[in-house]
Design a protein around this motif. Structure first.
Motif, PDB file in Angstrom:
ATOM      1  N   LYS A   1       0.829  -1.206   0.000  1.00  0.00           N
ATOM      2  CA  LYS A   1       0.000   0.000   0.000  1.00  0.00           C
ATOM      3  C   LYS A   1       0.863   1.255   0.000  1.00  0.00           C
ATOM      4  O   LYS A   1       2.020   1.218   0.413  1.00  0.00           O
TER       5      LYS A   1
ATOM      6  N   ALA B   1       1.450   5.254   1.326  1.00  0.00           N
ATOM      7  CA  ALA B   1       1.186   5.952   2.590  1.00  0.00           C
ATOM      8  C   ALA B   1      -0.191   6.614   2.559  1.00  0.00           C
ATOM      9  O   ALA B   1      -0.892   6.658   3.568  1.00  0.00           O
TER      10      ALA B   1
ATOM     11  N   TYR C   1      -2.959   4.121   3.330  1.00  0.00           N
ATOM     12  CA  TYR C   1      -2.710   3.266   4.485  1.00  0.00           C
ATOM     13  C   TYR C   1      -3.962   2.947   5.297  1.00  0.00           C
ATOM     14  O   TYR C   1      -4.235   1.771   5.576  1.00  0.00           O
TER      15      TYR C   1
ATOM     16  N   HIS D   1      -4.926  -0.831   5.160  1.00  0.00           N
ATOM     17  CA  HIS D   1      -4.603  -1.505   6.416  1.00  0.00           C
ATOM     18  C   HIS D   1      -5.789  -2.353   6.876  1.00  0.00           C
ATOM     19  O   HIS D   1      -5.612  -3.481   7.346  1.00  0.00           O
TER      20      HIS D   1
ATOM     21  N   SER E   1       4.231  -1.866   6.666  1.00  0.00           N
ATOM     22  CA  SER E   1       3.703  -0.905   5.690  1.00  0.00           C
ATOM     23  C   SER E   1       4.454   0.423   5.739  1.00  0.00           C
ATOM     24  O   SER E   1       4.928   0.841   6.793  1.00  0.00           O
TER      25      SER E   1
ATOM     26  N   ARG F   1       4.441   4.183   6.086  1.00  0.00           N
ATOM     27  CA  ARG F   1       3.551   5.117   6.760  1.00  0.00           C
ATOM     28  C   ARG F   1       3.977   6.546   6.434  1.00  0.00           C
ATOM     29  O   ARG F   1       5.081   6.763   5.936  1.00  0.00           O
TER      30      ARG F   1
END
Length: 442
Positions: free
Chosen positions: A188, A190, A193, A197, A319, A321
Motif C-alpha cells: 500500500k 502511505a 494506508y 490496512h 507498511s 507510513r
C-alpha cells in the motif's frame, strides 16, 4: 412497512429509480461496493449496464421509477412510453391516498439464498494463479473501505450486510492462496494506508483463524472484525492521522481515542457481531496490561482481540507510513518475537508465524549458493524454512542474473536459505516485482 417485492431482470431492463437488491453472480463483478443501491444517477445506471453483470434482483417496493427517462436510459423516447410494460417489469408504486384497508402487496419472488460453500472445500491454487484475481479484489476492496469509512466519518452507520460480501471474497482468496492477498495488501501507499490496512488486517485475521482451526462462521466474523477494527480513525482529525512527523503527546492521546470512538460507531449498527465490537475496542490491549483503552491483561482479552492485536501490528510495521518506511516481513516477525512475551499471546503468535511463514512472501533472502532472491510462496504443508524463492542476483558478482524460481522443498534442490537480507544494503530497487505479478517471468 412495505413487504419486499423482488424480481430478477436483465441489466438492459434497468431504469433510473430502480432499487437493486443484489447482483446475480460474484460481488466482484458489481461496479458498486454496496450490496444494495437505488439507481438515482445516470452514471450509476450506465456503470452497471456496462459491467459484466448480466442480471440483478430489484426490490419493487423500494423502487421509484422516474417518468420520461428514455434518453437517460439509453433508449428512444418512443420506446420508453409504454407505461404498461414498465409496470409489468417493476410493479406499481402504491398510491399514498389508497384505502388503508387495502391488502399489502404480495411478494413477487424471493431472491434465492445461495448457500456458501464451506471454506475448507475451497481448493488451494498457486500464488501466480491467485495474484490476478487478488489484484482485482484489492482494488475493489480499497474503494469499498474508502466509501464505507467516508460514510462513517459523515455519521452514517456501517451496514453489516454491505460489508459481508467483501469479507466473503477476501476469505475465499485467502483459502485459495493466503500469500497473494496478504502480500498485495502490504504494497500500500502511505496515502492509502488507513483503508488498505483494514483490508490487510481482514485477510490476516482470516488466515490466522484458519490456522487456529476456527469454524467458518468464526473465520468470517474474524474477517469482519479485521475490516472494521480501525473505523474509529475516521473520528481522528486528518492532519493528525496523516502527520509525517512525530506526534505530540496531545496528538497521540487524540489517536488513542479511536478504539472507543470506533466502538461507539459500530454500536449504532444493527446486527453488528460481538466479535467486531470487541476487536474494534480492544485491538490495542496487551497481554501484560500496558495497552489501551482499558488496560486489560491476560485472560481478560478475548481470542478475537488477541488475534486482532497481532494482525494489526504486523501490517502496521510492514507498511510504509507517512512518518516511516515499513520493515520487511521477516524483520517485522523478528521484532514482534522480541515483543511477544509482554505484548502478544505467545501461542497465538506462534500460530501466526506458521500461517504466514518464517520468511513471508516478499522477504529478500540469501541462499547457500550466494544468490539473492525473493520469497514468492510458502507451500502448504512444507517446511517453513523451505519456501519457493525467485533468485535474481549474484552476491559474489554483485550483479543481476536471469531470474529463476527455486523450490527449496524439492528433493532435487540442495540450496537453502542462510540469511535474510536488506534490499537497501545491496542497493536493490523494486524487489516486489519478482513476486507480485507486476513482471512476467519465464
Amino acid at each position: 412497512m412495505r413487504a419486499a417485492m423482488l424480481k430478477k431482470i436483465p441489466v438492459t431492463d434497468l431504469k433510473l429509480g430502480m432499487y437493486i437488491e443484489k447482483v446475480v453472480g460474484s460481488w466482484l463483478a458489481s461496479p458498486f461496493w454496496q450490496k444494495h443501491i437505488l439507481l438515482e444517477r445516470l452514471e450509476d445506471l450506465q456503470r452497471v449496464q456496462a459491467s459484466s453483470v448480466k442480471e440483478v434482483w430489484i426490490d419493487v417496493s423500494k423502487s421509484r421509477i422516474i417518468a420520461h427517462q428514455g434518453v437517460a436510459a439509453g433508449q428512444d423516447e418512443d420506446e420508453d412510453e409504454d407505461d404498461g410494460a414498465e409496470e409489468e417489469a417493476v410493479g406499481a408504486v402504491p398510491d399514498s391516498t389508497a384505502s388503508a384497508a387495502a391488502p399489502a402487496p404480495a411478494v413477487a419472488q424471493r431472491a434465492p439464498r445461495i448457500p456458501r460453500a464451506p471454506l475448507s472445500s475451497i481448493a488451494p491454487v498457486s500464488l501466480d494463479r491467485e495474484l490476478k484475481q487478488a489484484s482485482v479484489l484489492i482494488k475493489k476492496s480499497r474503494d469499498a473501505v474508502h466509501s464505507m469509512f467516508t460514510e462513517a466519518r459523515m455519521g452514517k452507520a456501517v451496514a453489516v450486510e454491505d460489508a459481508m460480501p467483501l469479507v466473503e471474497e477476501i476469505s475465499e482468496s485467502v483459502m485459495r492462496n493466503a500469500g497473494a492477498m496478504i502480500g498485495l495488501a502490504r504494497l500500500k501507499t502511505a496515502d492509502d494506508y488507513t483503508y488498505m490496512h483494514s483490508v490487510a488486517v481482514c485477510a490476516l485475521m482470516i488466515a490466522l483463524g484458519k490456522q487456529l482451526k476456527l469454524d467458518d462462521e468464526q473465520i468470517r466474523q474474524a474477517g469482519l472484525a479485521g475490516l472494521l477494527h480501525d473505523i474509529g480513525k475516521m473520528a481522528v482529525p486528518p492532519p493528525i492521522l496523516n502527520k509525517p512527523g512525530k506526534l505530540t503527546d496531545e496528538e497521540f492521546n487524540a489517536v488513542k481515542q479511536h478504539p472507543s470512538q470506533g466502538h461507539q460507531m459500530l454500536l449504532e449498527t444493527p446486527g453488528m457481531p460481538d466479535a467486531a465490537l470487541d476487536v474494534c475496542l480492544h485491538h490495542h490491549e496487551k497481554i501484560d496490561g500496558t495497552g489501551y483503552p482499558e488496560g486489560l491483561k491476560g485472560g481478560q482479552i478475548s481470542v478475537f482481540a488477541r488475534m486482532g492485536a497481532i494482525c494489526d501490528v504486523y501490517d502496521a510495521i510492514t507498511s510504509n507510513r507517512p512518518y516511516k518506511q515499513g520493515w520487511c516481513p521477516a524483520e517485522s516477525l523478528r521484532r514482534m518475537a522480541e515483543w511477544s512475551k509482554g505484548h502478544f499471546d505467545e501461542h497465538m503468535f506462534a500460530a501466526f508465524i506458521k500461517c504466514i511463514g518464517i520468511y513471508p512472501v516478499g522477504t529478500l533472502v540469501r541462499l547457500k549458493s550466494e544468490r539473492l532472491g525473493v520469497v514468492v510462496e510458502q507451500a502448504s504443508g512444507q517446511s517453513l524454512i523451505k519456501p519457493k524463492v525467485r533468485v535474481f542476483y549474484s552476491a559474489r558478482a554483485r550483479s543481476y542474473v536471469r531470474p529463476e524460481l527455486v523450490d527449496l522443498a524439492s528433493a532435487a534442490v540442495t540450496d537453502s536459505i542462510v540469511a535474510r537480507e536488506d534490499a537497501a544494503a545491496w542497493d536493490l530497487k523494486d524487489i516486489d516485482r519478482y513476486w507480485s505479478g507486476a513482471t512476467e517471468f519465464a
